[in-house]
Design a protein around this motif. Sequence first.
Motif, PDB file in Angstrom:
ATOM      1  N   GLY A  94     -10.295   2.439   3.434  1.00  0.00           N
ATOM      2  CA  GLY A  94     -10.072   2.303   4.611  1.00  0.00           C
ATOM      3  C   GLY A  94      -9.307   0.439   4.544  1.00  0.00           C
ATOM      4  N   TYR A  95      -8.784   0.011   5.791  1.00  0.00           N
ATOM      5  CA  TYR A  95      -8.200  -1.203   5.906  1.00  0.00           C
ATOM      6  C   TYR A  95      -9.094  -2.334   5.768  1.00  0.00           C
ATOM      7  N   GLU A  96     -10.542  -2.050   6.346  1.00  0.00           N
ATOM      8  CA  GLU A  96     -11.306  -3.272   6.326  1.00  0.00           C
ATOM      9  C   GLU A  96     -11.928  -3.766   4.997  1.00  0.00           C
ATOM     10  N   ILE A  97     -11.621  -2.749   3.995  1.00  0.00           N
ATOM     11  CA  ILE A  97     -12.310  -3.215   2.556  1.00  0.00           C
ATOM     12  C   ILE A  97     -11.049  -3.975   2.069  1.00  0.00           C
ATOM     13  N   ASP A  98     -10.022  -3.747   2.098  1.00  0.00           N
ATOM     14  CA  ASP A  98      -8.921  -4.693   1.486  1.00  0.00           C
ATOM     15  C   ASP A  98      -7.926  -5.133   2.867  1.00  0.00           C
ATOM     16  N   ASP A  99      -8.186  -6.696   3.187  1.00  0.00           N
ATOM     17  CA  ASP A  99      -7.429  -7.350   4.314  1.00  0.00           C
ATOM     18  C   ASP A  99      -6.178  -8.026   3.845  1.00  0.00           C
ATOM     19  N   THR A 100      -5.275  -7.596   2.620  1.00  0.00           N
ATOM     20  CA  THR A 100      -4.465  -8.258   1.966  1.00  0.00           C
ATOM     21  C   THR A 100      -3.220  -8.061   3.002  1.00  0.00           C
ATOM     22  N   PHE A 101      -3.177  -6.780   3.407  1.00  0.00           N
ATOM     23  CA  PHE A 101      -2.137  -6.288   4.349  1.00  0.00           C
ATOM     24  C   PHE A 101      -2.383  -6.106   5.747  1.00  0.00           C
ATOM     25  N   GLU A 102      -1.380  -6.674   6.843  1.00  0.00           N
ATOM     26  CA  GLU A 102      -1.612  -6.369   8.249  1.00  0.00           C
ATOM     27  C   GLU A 102      -1.634  -4.972   8.304  1.00  0.00           C
ATOM     28  N   ARG A 103      -2.682  -4.680   9.295  1.00  0.00           N
ATOM     29  CA  ARG A 103      -3.001  -3.346   9.822  1.00  0.00           C
ATOM     30  C   ARG A 103      -1.682  -2.550  10.154  1.00  0.00           C
ATOM     31  N   LYS A 104      -0.691  -3.056  10.657  1.00  0.00           N
ATOM     32  CA  LYS A 104       0.659  -2.167  10.868  1.00  0.00           C
ATOM     33  C   LYS A 104       1.324  -1.948   9.650  1.00  0.00           C
ATOM     34  N   GLU A 105       1.194  -2.622   8.368  1.00  0.00           N
ATOM     35  CA  GLU A 105       1.706  -2.347   7.132  1.00  0.00           C
ATOM     36  C   GLU A 105       0.803  -1.298   6.648  1.00  0.00           C
ATOM     37  N   VAL A 106      -0.452  -1.338   6.745  1.00  0.00           N
ATOM     38  CA  VAL A 106      -1.190  -0.367   6.258  1.00  0.00           C
ATOM     39  C   VAL A 106      -1.020   1.389   7.011  1.00  0.00           C
ATOM     40  N   TYR A 107      -0.859   1.012   8.246  1.00  0.00           N
ATOM     41  CA  TYR A 107      -0.667   2.049   9.180  1.00  0.00           C
ATOM     42  C   TYR A 107       0.973   2.686   8.614  1.00  0.00           C
ATOM     43  N   LYS A 108       1.864   1.919   8.461  1.00  0.00           N
ATOM     44  CA  LYS A 108       2.987   2.426   7.767  1.00  0.00           C
ATOM     45  C   LYS A 108       3.084   3.270   6.685  1.00  0.00           C
ATOM     46  N   ALA A 109       2.247   2.686   5.814  1.00  0.00           N
ATOM     47  CA  ALA A 109       1.926   3.261   4.475  1.00  0.00           C
ATOM     48  C   ALA A 109       1.051   4.481   4.570  1.00  0.00           C
ATOM     49  N   GLN A 110       0.285   4.740   5.648  1.00  0.00           N
ATOM     50  CA  GLN A 110      -0.512   5.807   5.704  1.00  0.00           C
ATOM     51  C   GLN A 110       0.683   7.060   6.171  1.00  0.00           C
ATOM     52  N   ASN A 111       1.406   6.425   6.896  1.00  0.00           N
ATOM     53  CA  ASN A 111       2.302   7.764   7.516  1.00  0.00           C
ATOM     54  C   ASN A 111       3.653   8.086   6.763  1.00  0.00           C
ATOM     55  N   ASN A 112       3.964   7.125   5.930  1.00  0.00           N
ATOM     56  CA  ASN A 112       5.157   7.220   5.188  1.00  0.00           C
ATOM     57  C   ASN A 112       4.910   6.521   3.427  1.00  0.00           C
ATOM     58  N   PRO A 113       4.097   7.055   2.961  1.00  0.00           N
ATOM     59  CA  PRO A 113       3.688   6.944   1.546  1.00  0.00           C
ATOM     60  C   PRO A 113       4.782   6.885   0.509  1.00  0.00           C
ATOM     61  N   PRO A 167       0.876  -1.172   0.018  1.00  0.00           N
ATOM     62  CA  PRO A 167       0.182   0.063   0.046  1.00  0.00           C
ATOM     63  C   PRO A 167       0.992   1.223  -0.073  1.00  0.00           C
ATOM     64  N   GLU A 168       2.171   1.340   0.448  1.00  0.00           N
ATOM     65  CA  GLU A 168       2.912   2.461   0.332  1.00  0.00           C
ATOM     66  C   GLU A 168       3.187   2.963  -1.029  1.00  0.00           C
ATOM     67  N   TRP A 169       2.947   2.108  -2.106  1.00  0.00           N
ATOM     68  CA  TRP A 169       3.265   2.400  -3.330  1.00  0.00           C
ATOM     69  C   TRP A 169       1.983   2.556  -4.168  1.00  0.00           C
ATOM     70  N   ASN A 170       0.734   2.541  -3.441  1.00  0.00           N
ATOM     71  CA  ASN A 170      -0.550   2.607  -4.015  1.00  0.00           C
ATOM     72  C   ASN A 170      -1.516   3.084  -2.920  1.00  0.00           C
ATOM     73  N   LEU A 171      -1.282   4.550  -2.568  1.00  0.00           N
ATOM     74  CA  LEU A 171      -2.071   4.930  -1.475  1.00  0.00           C
ATOM     75  C   LEU A 171      -3.324   5.242  -1.487  1.00  0.00           C
ATOM     76  N   GLY A 207     -10.667  24.189   0.773  1.00  0.00           N
ATOM     77  CA  GLY A 207     -11.312  23.370   1.792  1.00  0.00           C
ATOM     78  C   GLY A 207     -10.361  21.948   2.108  1.00  0.00           C
ATOM     79  N   CYS A 208      -9.609  21.492   1.124  1.00  0.00           N
ATOM     80  CA  CYS A 208      -9.079  20.359   1.139  1.00  0.00           C
ATOM     81  C   CYS A 208      -8.329  20.393   2.486  1.00  0.00           C
ATOM     82  N   ASN A 209      -8.317  19.250   3.405  1.00  0.00           N
ATOM     83  CA  ASN A 209      -7.754  18.857   4.553  1.00  0.00           C
ATOM     84  C   ASN A 209      -6.765  17.542   4.426  1.00  0.00           C
ATOM     85  N   HIS A 210      -6.344  17.197   3.146  1.00  0.00           N
ATOM     86  CA  HIS A 210      -5.641  15.984   3.075  1.00  0.00           C
ATOM     87  C   HIS A 210      -4.229  16.105   3.889  1.00  0.00           C
ATOM     88  N   LYS A 211      -3.963  15.055   4.640  1.00  0.00           N
ATOM     89  CA  LYS A 211      -2.640  14.761   5.339  1.00  0.00           C
ATOM     90  C   LYS A 211      -1.416  15.379   4.763  1.00  0.00           C
TER      91      LYS A 211
END
Length: 88
Positions: free
Chosen positions: A26-45, A15-19, A62-66
């Motif tokens: 959301g994570y629940e839609i795609d459970d291919t990767f563990e939650r910690k991997e998704v969290y890592k991707a969300q914080n360091n894409p 997911p870090e290469w396809n954010l 009005g965009c508030n994207h991280k």
Amino acid sequence: GLNRSLKGSWLPLHPEWNLTHVFYMGYEIDDTFERKEVYKAQNNPKIIHFSGGGMNKPWNPGCNHKFKEVYFQYLMQTLWRIKFLLNR
């Protein structure tokens, strides 16, 4: 064509290469990767796709994207900055 010719012969892209799907689906839609991997991707894409529906894109008011500021940091290094600056 690619989907048909590669059927069964591909691996999921981390997911870090396809954010897109991590932020918007959301994570629940795609459970291919563990939650910690998704969290890592969300914080360091590595690649963020600002695609699909919705208004939370850096160029929309009005965009508030991280990663809005990161988007503009890279935009200003391209020739597209001229169009952006002219339309302000």
